[in-house]
Enzyme design. Structure first.
Site, short mmCIF file in Angstrom:
data_model
loop_
_atom_site.label_atom_id
_atom_site.label_comp_id
_atom_site.label_asym_id
_atom_site.label_seq_id
_atom_site.Cartn_x
_atom_site.Cartn_y
_atom_site.Cartn_z
N SER A 111 -6.40 -8.20 48.34
CA SER A 111 -5.60 -9.13 47.21
C SER A 111 -5.78 -10.56 47.70
O SER A 111 -5.47 -11.43 46.64
CB SER A 111 -4.22 -8.28 47.03
OG SER A 111 -4.17 -7.33 46.32
N LYS A 168 -7.39 -12.56 45.25
CA LYS A 168 -6.95 -13.12 43.89
C LYS A 168 -6.59 -14.65 43.94
O LYS A 168 -6.30 -15.27 42.87
CB LYS A 168 -5.62 -12.31 43.44
CG LYS A 168 -5.73 -10.76 43.22
CD LYS A 168 -4.60 -9.99 43.06
CE LYS A 168 -4.60 -8.85 42.72
NZ LYS A 168 -4.17 -7.67 43.65
N SER A 178 0.83 -9.31 42.28
CA SER A 178 -0.29 -9.08 42.79
C SER A 178 -0.96 -7.74 41.82
O SER A 178 -1.54 -6.79 42.50
CB SER A 178 0.00 -8.52 44.22
OG SER A 178 -1.56 -8.44 44.67
#
Length: 390
Positions: free
Chosen positions: A66, A69, A126
């Site tokens: 993640s 991101k 997230s």
């Protein structure tokens, strides 16, 4: 008459006593090596100067989970900056976005969600579903959005990165490096200070569901104000952290640790090391005159010279008085002059050793003077040249 040549101006920094640490009288200490970090790769960077204080395996191409991101929201922030998106625009959630696996914001198919809420769902919760929804809204498809991510990576010099999706779920040929993430994070903080506080938000509620930020350092260390966690089986536990103490901002990145506790502990060790043994100072403000140079044949007789942006240095603690700056200016500057043109340098040394060098540029555009000014200055210049030849 003096010949046309470069001249130097010494700018002494030691008079700024308010910037000196309280323990300035302590004897010099050798900086010890960084602590041992249990991670596949890591890096510690001063965000303002770009100086690397510690690193290992920082250019390895690794699965980012993640941490992807960070680039996802950076692309969206840029679209908002350009005016193609607005925070209150509504995004219609697709079935693909709703079906995203892993961490989720819990948006529903055909629900219309504000871009601001989706961004917070990505940053704080997230949410993989929020990431896909944003990607599809911005670019029409997640695949096209990934190409936008790669274009930004290339522009920023992220040479060991390639993105295939917006959420960081495992997929072939999707990777980045600790160094590239440090580049991206420092740029994001600098370019989008209005949105960066979202990264320090500890929880976010959407559809009556409250989820907490997984960055444990936000609760442990008050100087930490971001940035993003990540985890997959392939990537391990990852964390990009940033902290601000005494006007010094450090970015710490660990990739491939064994647990969520370990990624927090290893980042904390790096941050404590950097703040303990180094200090950062802004020596000069950007776009502020450091020297007034003689301008020949111009509509004005003097030209303000300065730096295009603030000049920071990162140095070992207790060595601020050992800094010295020398400004070198080209004395033979002739109009017209365009703002941003280089007409000298600022060289900073630490104990006589080169530390940093930056261009000294024109702070304004000045056109050529009228015919009388050009003739008068031309005569003066010719007279000085002939006088120098005697």
């Amino acid at each position: 008459m003096m010949p046309f040549k470069k001249f130097t101006l010494f700018l002494f920094l030691g008079f700024q006593f308010s910037l000196l640490p309280a323990n300035a009288a302590e004897p010099d200490m050798a900086i010890p090596p960084p602590p041992t970090i249990a991670a596949t790769a890591y890096i510690l960077k001063d965000a303002n100067t770009g100086k690397i204080l510690a690193e290992n395996n920082a250019d390895a191409k690794l699965a980012p989970a993640s941490l992807t991101k960070i680039m996802t929201v950076y692309v969206v922030f840029n679209e908002i900056k350009k005016g193609t998106l607005h925070l209150d625009d509504l995004v219609t959630v697709s079935a693909k976005a709703r079906a995203a696996s892993g961490s989720r914001m819990f948006i529903e198919v055909n629900e219309r969600v504000k871009i601001e809420d989706l961004l917070k769902g990505v940053i704080i919760q997230s949410g993989n579903d929020a990431s896909v929804a944003l990607a599809e809204h911005v670019a029409g498809s997640e695949e096209t959005f990934a190409e936008m991510m790669n274009q930004q990576a290339a522009r920023l010099g992220m040479n060991n990165s390639h993105f295939k999706n917006s959420d960081g779920l495992p997929i072939a040929d999707h990777y980045t490096s600790a160094r590239d993430l440090a580049i991206l994070t420092s740029v994001l903080i600098k370019e989008f200070p209005e949105y960066y506080p979202w990264f320090s938000q500890k929880e976010f509620t959407y559809n009556n569901i409250t989820q907490h930020n997984r960055n444990q350092l936000l609760s442990r260390d008050e100087s930490v104000d971001g940035v993003k966690t990540g985890f997959t089986d392939e990537a391990g536990y990852c964390l990009v952290a940033s902290a601000l103490r005494e006007n010094m901002r450090l970015i710490s990145i660990v990739m491939g640790t064994k647990s969520s506790k370990a990624r927090a502990n290893e980042n904390q060790s790096l941050l404590n090391y950097g703040f303990r043994f180094y200090e950062s100072h802004r020596l000069y403000q950007g776009k502020t005159s450091l020297s007034e140079a003689r301008l020949w044949k111009g509509a004005e007789q003097t030209l303000p010279l300065g730096l295009p942006e603030d000049l920071y240095v990162t140095i070992p603690r207790r060595h601020y008085n050992d800094l010295k700056a020398v400004v070198t200016v080209d004395k033979k500057i002739t109009a017209p002059v365009t703002e941003g043109e280089k007409h000298g340098t600022v060289n900073v040394t630490l104990k006589g050793e080169p530390l940093i060098s930056k261009d000294l540029v024109a702070l304004k555009t000045i056109d050529s003077g009228n015919i009388f000014r050009r003739l008068y200055d031309g005569a003066l210049m010719s007279f000085e040249k002939s006088d120098d030849g005697k």
